[in-house]
Scaffold this motif. Structure first.
Motif, short mmCIF file in Angstrom:
data_model
loop_
_atom_site.label_atom_id
_atom_site.label_comp_id
_atom_site.label_asym_id
_atom_site.label_seq_id
_atom_site.Cartn_x
_atom_site.Cartn_y
_atom_site.Cartn_z
N MET A 1 35.09 41.79 48.63
CA MET A 1 35.17 40.56 47.81
C MET A 1 34.05 39.54 48.59
SD MET A 1 36.20 40.49 44.82
CE MET A 1 36.46 41.77 44.16
N ASN A 5 30.89 37.10 47.13
CA ASN A 5 30.97 35.52 47.45
C ASN A 5 29.74 35.19 47.93
OD1 ASN A 5 32.41 33.34 47.38
ND2 ASN A 5 33.63 33.52 49.15
N TYR A 220 39.80 37.66 43.65
CA TYR A 220 39.97 37.17 45.18
C TYR A 220 41.42 37.71 45.56
CZ TYR A 220 35.51 34.56 44.78
OH TYR A 220 34.47 34.34 44.13
#
Ligand code: SF4
Ligand code: SF4
Ligand code: SF4
Length: 224
Positions: A1, A5, A220
């Motif tokens: 993740m 981002n 997330y």
């Protein structure tokens, strides 16, 4: 993740640098086949949240198209006040960006909530579905600034209706640019498209907070 981002932030930076150029070079008219169609299907701007970076080009383009800045009687191409944008980007932490735009609800709770009597000739309340564009419009001359439409939309759907703090009346919502949706054309990440309204689609009629909460969990593993 983490990788995802980082990429999203990179996109935002790149978009910020390129936005002015993009508006100056590409601002213009384009037509979609459905604009002339006699078929009364409901259309809306659909967002692909996996592509949106939160760059807000859509806000800039929408306001420049509908509310251009005017100096000495001349409108400045590509420049508008984003306050008047008909698409509003809501940003959350962790990084989720949700552009909010009218979903053109077939049952239009905003229209149903309007207490102004329908006009005998047109059947229109102060907020109504426009025959030509099949979008939701407000008539400021008939509007009594009660805010019922905004309340109904916020409680039951997207919450996209913003009331002007000075008049208490709704600011205009998306009219699909009369058939030439500028935000769709200019989104640098192809996050926007015009589609037929489907009330069964995953995020139809949901508020930015609800959508962001769901996506944050997915992306997330966190609740906003
Ligand atoms: S929808 Fe497109 S233009 Fe609007 S904020 Fe997202 S990436 Fe930028
Ligand atoms: S309830 Fe809100 S989202 Fe639905 S048509 Fe009315 S203004 Fe648009
Ligand atoms: S389609 Fe046009 S009116 Fe609707 S949000 Fe996009 S730019 Fe604004």
């Amino acid at each position: 993740m983490k990788g995802k981002n980082f990429t999203r932030r990179e996109f935002i930076k790149a978009a910020g640098a390129g936005a002015t150029l993009l508006l100056a070079n590409k601002f213009g008219i384009h037509s979609l086949a459905w604009a002339d169609s006699k078929k009364k299907t409901l259309k809306m701007v659909l967002v692909d949240y996996t592509k949106c970076t939160g760059c807000r080009t859509c806000e800039a383009v929408c306001s420049a198209y509908h509310n251009p800045v005017i100096v000495n009687g001349k409108s400045l191409p590509g420049l508008g006040n984003p306050v008047y944008s008909r698409i509003r980007v809501h940003s959350f932490n962790p990084d989720v960006d949700i552009p909010n735009v009218c979903n053109m609800c077939p049952d239009a709770p905003c229209v149903k909530a309007c207490p102004v009597e329908p006009e005998p000739k047109t059947g229109r309340r102060a907020i109504y579905r426009d025959e030509k564009t099949q979008t939701i419009q407000n008539d400021p001359k008939r509007c009594i600034a009660c805010g019922s439409c905004a309340k109904a939309c916020a409680e039951q759907r997207t919450g996209v209706i913003e009331l002007d703090p000075q008049t208490g009346k709704p600011r205009p919502t998306c009219n699909l640019c009369g058939g030439e949706p500028q935000c769709v054309k200019h989104c640098p990440f192809n996050a926007l498209s015009v589609v037929e309204v489907k009330t069964s689609s995953k995020f139809y009629g949901k508020s930015p907070k609800k959508i962001a909460t769901e996506l944050s969990k997915q992306w997330y593993g966190k609740v906003i």
